[in-house]
Design an enzyme around this catalytic site. Structure first.
Site, mmCIF file in Angstrom:
data_model
loop_
_atom_site.group_PDB
_atom_site.id
_atom_site.type_symbol
_atom_site.label_atom_id
_atom_site.label_comp_id
_atom_site.label_asym_id
_atom_site.label_seq_id
_atom_site.Cartn_x
_atom_site.Cartn_y
_atom_site.Cartn_z
ATOM 1 N N SER A 157 42.198 44.425 41.828
ATOM 2 C CA SER A 157 42.641 44.206 43.201
ATOM 3 C C SER A 157 42.921 45.533 43.907
ATOM 4 O O SER A 157 42.026 46.350 44.075
ATOM 5 C CB SER A 157 43.862 43.286 43.218
ATOM 6 O OG SER A 157 44.170 42.864 44.523
ATOM 7 N N ASP A 312 41.574 44.920 50.957
ATOM 8 C CA ASP A 312 41.700 45.678 49.729
ATOM 9 C C ASP A 312 40.362 45.605 48.991
ATOM 10 O O ASP A 312 39.439 44.902 49.418
ATOM 11 C CB ASP A 312 42.877 45.176 48.890
ATOM 12 C CG ASP A 312 42.699 43.748 48.413
ATOM 13 O OD1 ASP A 312 41.885 43.016 49.012
ATOM 14 O OD2 ASP A 312 43.380 43.346 47.447
ATOM 15 N N ASP A 314 38.966 44.143 46.452
ATOM 16 C CA ASP A 314 38.322 42.889 46.038
ATOM 17 C C ASP A 314 38.366 41.828 47.130
ATOM 18 O O ASP A 314 37.985 40.687 46.913
ATOM 19 C CB ASP A 314 38.920 42.362 44.734
ATOM 20 C CG ASP A 314 40.344 41.859 44.893
ATOM 21 O OD1 ASP A 314 41.101 42.444 45.701
ATOM 22 O OD2 ASP A 314 40.720 40.879 44.211
ATOM 23 N N ASP A 316 40.643 40.146 48.782
ATOM 24 C CA ASP A 316 41.502 38.961 48.874
ATOM 25 C C ASP A 316 42.719 39.194 49.772
ATOM 26 O O ASP A 316 43.406 38.242 50.135
ATOM 27 C CB ASP A 316 41.924 38.458 47.490
ATOM 28 C CG ASP A 316 42.770 39.429 46.693
ATOM 29 O OD1 ASP A 316 42.903 40.601 47.106
ATOM 30 O OD2 ASP A 316 43.301 39.027 45.633
#
Length: 592
Positions: A157, A312, A314, A316
């Site tokens: 993440s 960010d 990834d 999400d």
């Protein structure tokens, strides 16, 4: 015979490490330690401080050799445990439905994903493998869209570049919660050494149909699904947007989603547009971190942008900044974005025909209570969950099943938002599109998102949030944290900074006790969290960190705004009250 408690575990691990890269790394460290090189034994002790804990939906750690690091050996043993648990819990369904496997653009993510696929294939479980780095919400969507038994997303993440992780979804498309998390952890503990975990060669697994790429139409299905979340098609779609994926995997899909919604004046930060696991322009690829969005702010100034959107790595989480009247830009907090999206979806969304008690919104317990006030005024069901999006998604499904209500929106203050049931996790793509839609609607009315926030403040009150975190290292520090929580439970305060306590929630005991002594049960899962409800709508939360030797206090203040009163006056009062609460509660806890 004496035992070397540092070198022996390292030698045992080395003997079973299947990865030449980490073998070489660990061998150098062992040789250096035997030669007496300064500091190496301490580093080995850190790398063998115990297995990475399979905790919040999976694993996360620093890349490198050793049981306390993220590496191929850890990934293989984790996958062996996951396979064993899936076969025990789901049997033939796991063998037929398979597991979705996604991965981001971080270092070694592709290798880890292929190891997962090959280990699952050897266990007879098909893998639906992303053919390229993909956003986390797409992988979560794929679990439901493909009817998979589970999903794994290889990502760390928004953590620093040296990290990677292993995130697990259940067949319902949400991150795992008890009993699945503990069941998988137990199965991992029983897994064989990494070099003894069976793996099919990738080519053989593909030939046998045990590894297959995501179907070609998956992204299209996702884009159509999030396009269906739109609640208004009007507004000024010509607003100028600057976007950054922070070297992550969001640029192509976010721009496509925005374009389909009519937003074509989007300029990406060129230095950060392509996936790069080294994250060369940021020290910490988290849009909340100071400096992470500097390049986006500079580009927005040159482009005279109305809006800055950032994900960010990834994709999400979503960060938002808006243009101020003076031409500069200001970043909104996660609480502000959550309130904007929640209010927009509840008010504009009433046209969908299920207004009132038929709708549900959720927030984590450390997010602003303002969404709850808005929901109450609109007669919408509102609840708070434990920190972590797995709790929001799973609670949303529980409510939908038990009441037939429609889940509209959920958020947490750490930039996580989910809209509807398309993705049962944070989704920075759909949130970006809906936030842009709201900005376009207001721009057509001659207003900005800052104007919208001011209007909500005057309607529902000024909500201000703050946090204090205290690091207490070592065994003594952990003991002190436990003692602080125990003392607060033993002697709950009757007032904080002169403001009466209305109720006291102990999530560990799962009870809420009012000041007149009445006690009622809480539906939240047990957790080491205390919540102080204050007269006037204020709130204080105390909880130990789950990942660091810290105790955290969260403060929320509600300040009424008189008609015609300058907001700056109310903001000054709220800031003073917040500081008073923080000082008083920290003193009560004997810290700070």
């Amino acid at each position: 015979m004496s035992h070397d408690l540092i070198l022996e575990p390292a030698e045992r691990w080395l003997a079973h490490d299947p990865d030449p890269e980490t073998q070489s790394e660990l061998r150098r460290l062992i040789d250096a330690a035997r030669a007496g090189e300064e500091g190496v034994r301490a580093e080995l002790a850190e790398r063998f401080a115990g297995p990475l804990e399979f905790g919040t939906a999976g694993l996360r750690g620093v890349l490198g050799a050793g049981e306390s690091r993220m590496n191929r050996a850890v990934v293989l043993r984790t996958t062996a445990g996951l396979a064993r648990y899936l076969l025990g819990a789901l049997g033939d369904r796991a063998r037929s439905a398979g597991v979705v496997i996604g991965y981001d653009g971080r270092r070694r993510s592709r290798e880890f994903a292929e190891d997962i696929a090959c280990a699952l294939a050897a266990a007879g479980i098909p893998g639906h493998l992303s053919p390229a780095p993909c956003p986390t919400p797409v992988a979560a969507f794929a679990v439901l869209h493909l009817g998979a038994a589970a999903g794994v997303m290889v990502t760390a993440s928004h953590n620093p570049p040296e990290y990677n992780g292993y995130k697990v979804y259940w067949e319902n498309g949400a991150q795992i919660i008890p009993p699945h998390d503990t069941g998988i952890a137990t199965a991992i503990d029983a897994a064989p050494p990494a070099d003894q975990v069976p793996r099919l060669p990738l080519d053989e697994a593909r030939e046998n149909g045990l590894v297959r790429d995501f179907p070609e139409g998956l992204e299209e299905a996702y884009l159509r699904a999030i396009g269906g979340l739109s609640v208004r098609s009007d507004g000024d779609r010509g607003l100028r947007i600057v976007y950054t994926p922070l070297h992550g995997v969001g640029d192509r899909l976010v721009r496509e989603a925005l374009a389909r919604a009519g937003f074509t004046r989007v300029t990406s930060v060129p230095e950060q547009a392509e996936p790069d696991g080294a994250f060369p322009t940021v020290a910490f690829p988290n849009p909340e971190e100071k400096g992470a969005m500097d390049l986006a702010f500079a580009l927005a100034k040159r482009e005279d942008a109305d809006l800055i959107l950032a994900n960010d790595p990834d994709v999400d989480r979503l960060a938002v900044a808006v243009r101020r009247p003076d031409g500069g830009h200001v970043q909104l907090t996660g609480n502000q974005v959550g309130v904007l999206l929640g209010h927009y979806l509840l008010t504009a969304g009433q046209a969908q025909g299920d207004a009132g008690a038929g709708r549900v919104v959720l927030a984590s317990c450390v997010s602003t209570p303002m969404l709850g006030a808005i929901a109450a005024a609109l007669r919408v069901h509102y609840e708070e969950t434990l920190t972590g999006f797995k709790w929001i998604a799973n609670r949303a499904m529980d409510i939908e099943r038990s009441t037939g209500a429609r889940f509209v929106f959920g958020f947490e203050e750490a930039l996580g938002y989910t809209i509807g049931s398309v993705v049962r996790d944070k989704d920075g793509i759909s949130a970006a599109v809906l936030l842009a839609e709201l900005a376009a609607v207001r721009k057509a009315e001659g207003k900005t998102l800052l104007d919208e926030l001011q209007a909500l403040t005057r309607a529902y009150g000024l909500y201000v949030s703050g946090q204090r975190a205290y690091t207490l290292r070592g065994v003594d520090g952990l003991g002190r944290i436990s003692a602080i929580m125990a003392a607060l439970r033993k002697s709950p305060p009757e007032e904080i900074a002169g403001v009466p306590v209305v109720a006291w929630r102990d999530l560990k005991a799962r009870t809420r006790t009012t000041r007149d002594g009445r006690t009622e049960p809480l539906i939240l899962p047990a957790s080491n969290v205390l919540v102080v409800e204050l007269e006037g709508g204020g709130r204080i939360i105390a909880r130990p960190s789950g990942t660091e030797p810290k105790i955290k206090f969260y403060f929320d203040v509600r300040e009424a705004v008189a008609e015609g009163e300058p907001l700056a006056d109310a903001e000054a009062r709220a800031a003073a009250r917040l500081d008073a609460f923080a000082r008083a509660f920290s003193g009560l806890a004997g810290i700070g």
